[in-house]
Design a protein around this motif. Structure first.
Motif, PDB file in Angstrom:
ATOM      1  N   ARG A 129       0.399  -5.380  -1.592  1.00 14.79           N
ATOM      2  CA  ARG A 129      -0.492  -4.601  -2.441  1.00 14.79           C
ATOM      3  C   ARG A 129      -0.212  -3.106  -2.329  1.00 14.79           C
ATOM      4  NH1 ARG A 129      -5.195  -1.790  -2.232  1.00 14.79           N
ATOM      5  NH2 ARG A 129      -6.517  -1.922  -4.083  1.00 14.79           N
ATOM      6  N   SER A 130       0.117  -2.633  -1.121  1.00 18.33           N
ATOM      7  CA  SER A 130       0.356  -1.209  -0.939  1.00 18.33           C
ATOM      8  C   SER A 130       1.485  -0.717  -1.827  1.00 18.33           C
ATOM      9  CB  SER A 130       0.674  -0.917   0.527  1.00 18.33           C
ATOM     10  OG  SER A 130       0.946   0.448   0.723  1.00 18.33           O
ATOM     11  N   ALA A 131       2.580  -1.488  -1.914  1.00 19.75           N
ATOM     12  CA  ALA A 131       3.712  -1.099  -2.753  1.00 19.75           C
ATOM     13  C   ALA A 131       3.323  -1.118  -4.229  1.00 19.75           C
ATOM     14  CB  ALA A 131       4.895  -2.025  -2.504  1.00 19.75           C
ATOM     15  N   ARG A 132       2.526  -2.113  -4.631  1.00 20.33           N
ATOM     16  CA  ARG A 132       2.105  -2.192  -6.031  1.00 20.33           C
ATOM     17  C   ARG A 132       1.189  -1.031  -6.394  1.00 20.33           C
ATOM     18  NH1 ARG A 132       1.595  -7.627  -4.539  1.00 20.33           N
ATOM     19  NH2 ARG A 132      -0.681  -7.449  -4.386  1.00 20.33           N
ATOM     20  N   VAL A 152      -5.776   9.839 -13.157  1.00 17.37           N
ATOM     21  CA  VAL A 152      -4.689   9.028 -12.603  1.00 17.37           C
ATOM     22  C   VAL A 152      -5.240   7.728 -12.027  1.00 17.37           C
ATOM     23  CG1 VAL A 152      -2.915   8.896 -10.810  1.00 17.37           C
ATOM     24  CG2 VAL A 152      -3.200  11.002 -12.139  1.00 17.37           C
ATOM     25  N   ALA A 153      -6.350   7.826 -11.301  1.00 17.48           N
ATOM     26  CA  ALA A 153      -6.949   6.634 -10.696  1.00 17.48           C
ATOM     27  C   ALA A 153      -7.369   5.633 -11.767  1.00 17.48           C
ATOM     28  CB  ALA A 153      -8.150   7.039  -9.841  1.00 17.48           C
ATOM     29  N   ALA A 154      -7.992   6.138 -12.817  1.00 19.35           N
ATOM     30  CA  ALA A 154      -8.441   5.254 -13.889  1.00 19.35           C
ATOM     31  C   ALA A 154      -7.253   4.572 -14.564  1.00 19.35           C
ATOM     32  CB  ALA A 154      -9.252   6.048 -14.908  1.00 19.35           C
ATOM     33  N   ARG A 155      -6.207   5.319 -14.791  1.00 19.02           N
ATOM     34  CA  ARG A 155      -5.026   4.775 -15.456  1.00 19.02           C
ATOM     35  C   ARG A 155      -4.313   3.756 -14.584  1.00 19.02           C
ATOM     36  NH1 ARG A 155      -1.893   8.524 -19.570  1.00 19.02           N
ATOM     37  NH2 ARG A 155      -0.654   6.946 -20.640  1.00 19.02           N
ATOM     38  N   ALA A 156      -4.289   4.006 -13.284  1.00 19.32           N
ATOM     39  CA  ALA A 156      -3.603   3.095 -12.360  1.00 19.32           C
ATOM     40  C   ALA A 156      -4.480   1.920 -11.940  1.00 19.32           C
ATOM     41  CB  ALA A 156      -3.146   3.863 -11.120  1.00 19.32           C
ATOM     42  N   GLY A 157      -5.779   2.004 -12.222  1.00 17.84           N
ATOM     43  CA  GLY A 157      -6.687   0.924 -11.841  1.00 17.84           C
ATOM     44  C   GLY A 157      -7.000   0.892 -10.360  1.00 17.84           C
TER      45      GLY A 157
END
Length: 209
Positions: free
Chosen positions: A26-29, A55-60
């Motif tokens: 998960r960390s890499a994803r 950025v957080a919203a876009r990356a989920g």
């Protein structure tokens, strides 16, 4: 009764199951998603319009995830751009200095021609008095030069360049016209221009062919 852990047919020890290979986890994803979202936001809004929340919203992911790993938006932008420059752009090893310079110049041209990169470069220059932006810019360039310096060192070993050739100075001479044309000029970074940059650099630093 069969002994535990033995195959009932031939009484041989049963091999334990092979461990499952991790594919990054998960960390890499999360890292990949955040860096991609950062580049998208920079391309659309520039550094000045980028926020950790967007950025957080876009990356989920949660904003706290980004702050915990990168700390500041400039550190995040620096890693995103450095990753962009590294992925798909391995240091060339064609066997000749001219061949290596051709690949390097083409890589630089393709990178800085990407949407939003010219805006990003212009913003970092405009905000050069900001210590965080300056630190991010220095980190990016140091990483880039370190990745490609051995191209020049190999050329020295092959006798194509003098022993005192400075890798950073050489690469600055090659790449500076490309960035200048992107930021100041209105002509394309075409093959003829790239060839001219290589010829000028070799004339200045190289040994006669």
């Amino acid at each position: 009764m069969n002994q535990r852990g033995r195959d009932p047919e031939n009484e041989q020890p049963v091999a334990p199951p092979a461990p499952r290979k991790r594919t990054g986890g998960r960390s890499a994803r999360v890292r990949e998603a955040v860096l991609a979202a950062t580049l998208d936001q920079v391309a659309e809004h520039g550094i000045e319009g980028l926020t950790i929340g967007d950025v957080a919203a876009r990356a989920g992911v949660a904003e706290t995830t980004i702050y915990r790993r990168w700390g500041t938006r400039t550190a995040l932008i620096a890693e995103a751009v450095t990753e962009l420059a590294a992925v798909g752009n391995p240091a060339p090893d064609t066997g000749t200095l001219r061949g290596d310079l051709q690949q390097l110049a083409e890589q630089i041209s393709h990178l800085i021609s990407r949407p939003g990169i010219a805006r990003l470069l212009g913003t970092t220059i405009a905000l050069s008095t900001d210590p965080d932006v300056a630190a991010a810019r220095h980190s990016f360039w140091n990483e880039r030069f370190e990745r490609t310096a051995h191209v020049i060192r190999r050329a020295v070993d092959r006798g194509e360049l003098p022993d005192d050739a400075d890798p950073r100075e050489f690469l600055e001479t090659l790449s500076a016209p490309l960035y200048f044309r992107l930021l100041v000029g209105d002509s394309p970074l075409d093959g003829a221009f790239i060839a001219r940059c290589i010829d000028h650099t070799l004339t200045l630093y190289g040994k006669p062919e």
